[in-house]
Design a protein around this motif. Structure first.
Motif, PDB file in Angstrom:
ATOM      1  N   LYS A  37       0.851  -1.183   0.000  1.00 49.76           N
ATOM      2  CA  LYS A  37       0.000   0.000   0.000  1.00 49.76           C
ATOM      3  C   LYS A  37       0.888   1.235   0.000  1.00 49.76           C
ATOM      4  O   LYS A  37       1.704   1.436   0.890  1.00 49.76           O
ATOM      5  CB  LYS A  37      -0.908  -0.004   1.242  1.00 49.76           C
ATOM      6  CG  LYS A  37      -1.731   1.256   1.402  1.00 49.76           C
ATOM      7  CD  LYS A  37      -2.747   1.415   0.272  1.00 49.76           C
ATOM      8  CE  LYS A  37      -3.629   2.634   0.496  1.00 49.76           C
ATOM      9  NZ  LYS A  37      -4.574   2.846  -0.630  1.00 49.76           N
ATOM     10  N   VAL A  38       0.715   2.079  -1.012  1.00 47.64           N
ATOM     11  CA  VAL A  38       1.492   3.311  -1.139  1.00 47.64           C
ATOM     12  C   VAL A  38       0.560   4.498  -0.951  1.00 47.64           C
ATOM     13  O   VAL A  38      -0.521   4.558  -1.554  1.00 47.64           O
ATOM     14  CB  VAL A  38       2.169   3.406  -2.527  1.00 47.64           C
ATOM     15  CG1 VAL A  38       2.923   4.731  -2.661  1.00 47.64           C
ATOM     16  CG2 VAL A  38       3.105   2.232  -2.740  1.00 47.64           C
ATOM     17  N   SER A  39       0.958   5.430  -0.099  1.00 47.48           N
ATOM     18  CA  SER A  39       0.181   6.655   0.084  1.00 47.48           C
ATOM     19  C   SER A  39       1.100   7.858  -0.009  1.00 47.48           C
ATOM     20  O   SER A  39       2.266   7.795   0.387  1.00 47.48           O
ATOM     21  CB  SER A  39      -0.539   6.645   1.441  1.00 47.48           C
ATOM     22  OG  SER A  39       0.398   6.561   2.498  1.00 47.48           O
ATOM     23  N   PHE A  40       0.579   8.942  -0.550  1.00 47.82           N
ATOM     24  CA  PHE A  40       1.343  10.167  -0.703  1.00 47.82           C
ATOM     25  C   PHE A  40       0.860  11.189   0.322  1.00 47.82           C
ATOM     26  O   PHE A  40      -0.333  11.324   0.561  1.00 47.82           O
ATOM     27  CB  PHE A  40       1.193  10.716  -2.114  1.00 47.82           C
ATOM     28  CG  PHE A  40       1.816   9.837  -3.175  1.00 47.82           C
ATOM     29  CD1 PHE A  40       3.138   9.988  -3.534  1.00 47.82           C
ATOM     30  CD2 PHE A  40       1.069   8.837  -3.790  1.00 47.82           C
ATOM     31  CE1 PHE A  40       3.714   9.171  -4.498  1.00 47.82           C
ATOM     32  CE2 PHE A  40       1.631   8.016  -4.748  1.00 47.82           C
ATOM     33  CZ  PHE A  40       2.961   8.183  -5.105  1.00 47.82           C
ATOM     34  N   THR A  41       1.801  11.911   0.915  1.00 52.63           N
ATOM     35  CA  THR A  41       1.448  12.852   1.975  1.00 52.63           C
ATOM     36  C   THR A  41       0.674  14.047   1.446  1.00 52.63           C
ATOM     37  O   THR A  41      -0.070  14.682   2.176  1.00 52.63           O
ATOM     38  CB  THR A  41       2.707  13.360   2.694  1.00 52.63           C
ATOM     39  OG1 THR A  41       3.594  13.963   1.727  1.00 52.63           O
ATOM     40  CG2 THR A  41       3.430  12.224   3.392  1.00 52.63           C
ATOM     41  N   THR A  43      -1.897  15.386  -1.796  1.00 57.17           N
ATOM     42  CA  THR A  43      -2.758  14.857  -2.853  1.00 57.17           C
ATOM     43  C   THR A  43      -2.637  15.676  -4.130  1.00 57.17           C
ATOM     44  O   THR A  43      -3.544  15.685  -4.962  1.00 57.17           O
ATOM     45  CB  THR A  43      -4.223  14.857  -2.387  1.00 57.17           C
ATOM     46  OG1 THR A  43      -4.592  16.197  -2.006  1.00 57.17           O
ATOM     47  CG2 THR A  43      -4.418  13.917  -1.226  1.00 57.17           C
ATOM     48  N   GLU A  50       2.329   5.741  -8.215  1.00 51.35           N
ATOM     49  CA  GLU A  50       2.255   4.611  -7.280  1.00 51.35           C
ATOM     50  C   GLU A  50       2.860   3.360  -7.900  1.00 51.35           C
ATOM     51  O   GLU A  50       3.503   2.567  -7.217  1.00 51.35           O
ATOM     52  CB  GLU A  50       0.795   4.361  -6.907  1.00 51.35           C
ATOM     53  CG  GLU A  50       0.601   3.236  -5.910  1.00 51.35           C
ATOM     54  CD  GLU A  50      -0.843   3.078  -5.478  1.00 51.35           C
ATOM     55  OE1 GLU A  50      -1.185   1.997  -4.982  1.00 51.35           O
ATOM     56  OE2 GLU A  50      -1.618   4.044  -5.624  1.00 51.35           O
ATOM     57  N   LYS A 101       3.633  -1.087   3.848  1.00 52.73           N
ATOM     58  CA  LYS A 101       3.093   0.239   3.579  1.00 52.73           C
ATOM     59  C   LYS A 101       4.223   1.248   3.432  1.00 52.73           C
ATOM     60  O   LYS A 101       5.217   1.196   4.154  1.00 52.73           O
ATOM     61  CB  LYS A 101       2.135   0.671   4.690  1.00 52.73           C
ATOM     62  CG  LYS A 101       0.847  -0.140   4.722  1.00 52.73           C
ATOM     63  CD  LYS A 101      -0.210   0.531   5.577  1.00 52.73           C
ATOM     64  CE  LYS A 101      -1.538  -0.212   5.476  1.00 52.73           C
ATOM     65  NZ  LYS A 101      -2.614   0.474   6.235  1.00 52.73           N
ATOM     66  N   THR A 103       4.790   5.502   3.016  1.00 55.14           N
ATOM     67  CA  THR A 103       4.279   6.864   2.986  1.00 55.14           C
ATOM     68  C   THR A 103       5.319   7.729   2.304  1.00 55.14           C
ATOM     69  O   THR A 103       6.454   7.823   2.767  1.00 55.14           O
ATOM     70  CB  THR A 103       4.007   7.382   4.407  1.00 55.14           C
ATOM     71  OG1 THR A 103       3.075   6.507   5.063  1.00 55.14           O
ATOM     72  CG2 THR A 103       3.430   8.787   4.374  1.00 55.14           C
ATOM     73  N   SER A 105       6.631  11.344   0.460  1.00 52.15           N
ATOM     74  CA  SER A 105       6.550  12.789   0.238  1.00 52.15           C
ATOM     75  C   SER A 105       7.313  13.103  -1.042  1.00 52.15           C
ATOM     76  O   SER A 105       8.491  12.761  -1.156  1.00 52.15           O
ATOM     77  CB  SER A 105       7.169  13.567   1.405  1.00 52.15           C
ATOM     78  OG  SER A 105       6.480  13.317   2.607  1.00 52.15           O
TER      79      SER A 105
END
Length: 238
Positions: A37-41, A43, A50, A101, A103, A105
């Motif tokens: 799971k990849v999330s960007f700080t 949007t 990703e 995971k 996170t 930036s």
């Protein structure tokens, strides 16, 4: 006999709990990763996708399910992500249910050098390559190269962090090592900024001038606005 049992029973219980804990720990360490799971700080626009991050996370070209928690080196994975040209910082961790995971930036451009070589100046004052996925809408910078672009970091950063200036200023030109000019989005007069001293004062004077000239409907009567003196705005009419 009863007295001996009183001592033996707690010991057996401790050993049993320890064994169960060790077994659970062993199973946890050797559990296979089930997902990434990849999330960007932020949007905002993605200068790195990703999909690209996912490929970096999967080590040695193995599939995700074949990576063992015991052998996964999180520090190495983080370092690999942080080495990417578009990533400012990345944190990688494992969840209890076997998910990896990350996170991320992204680096954020604040200006774009145009010329023989083209690249961004990022918010930390460092050179950033262009992205193949997205082109940032930032002021264009003319007359700069890799050795001179840091000269105007203070000016470009100030513009990026001010709503009014970010809306109106579209470019900056290097006239020489101590003189810079600004280009505006809606007006054809040149803004002579001078050197990189008294940035706050010069821009505050410019904003006051611009609002007053707009109110008086005189913006189109000027061909040059000079901010180099700091304590005043000197205008040249057409």
């Amino acid at each position: 006999m009863k007295r001996s049992l009183k001592f033996i029973q707690p010991l057996i219980l401790i050993l049993l709990i320890g064994g169960l804990y060790g077994f659970a720990e062993h199973r946890h360490k050797n559990r296979k990763l089930t997902d990434i799971k990849v999330s960007f700080t932020e949007t905002e626009n993605l200068y790195v996708t990703e999909e690209v991050v996912n490929k970096l996370l999967i080590q040695s070209n193995d599939s995700v399910s074949s990576i063992d928690k015991e052998t996964l080196d999180l520090n190495r994975v983080e370092a690999m992500l942080n080495d990417h040209d578009m990533i400012e910082n990345a944190e990688v961790f494992l969840t209890l249910d076997g998910k990896l995971k990350a996170t991320v930036s992204q680096r954020k451009p604040i200006g774009r050098v145009a010329g023989n070589s083209s690249f961004y100046l990022d918010r930390n004052g460092e050179i950033m390559p262009l992205s193949e996925y997205y082109s940032a809408r930032v002021p264009l910078m003319f007359g700069f190269d890799g050795s001179t672009v840091a000269e105007v970091y203070g000016i470009v950063s100030y513009v990026q962090n001010d709503d009014f200036l970010r809306k109106h200023i579209t470019g900056i030109t290097r006239l020489n090592a101590e003189a810079y000019a600004l280009e505006l989005r809606e007006n054809d007069f040149q803004v002579y900024f001078g050197d990189t001293t008294k940035i706050d004062l010069k821009f505050n004077n410019f904003k006051a001038f611009y609002k007053k000239a707009t109110k008086d409907k005189k913006l189109n009567t000027y061909k040059k606005v000079n901010l180099q003196f700091g304590d005043q705005v000197v205008c040249t009419k057409k």
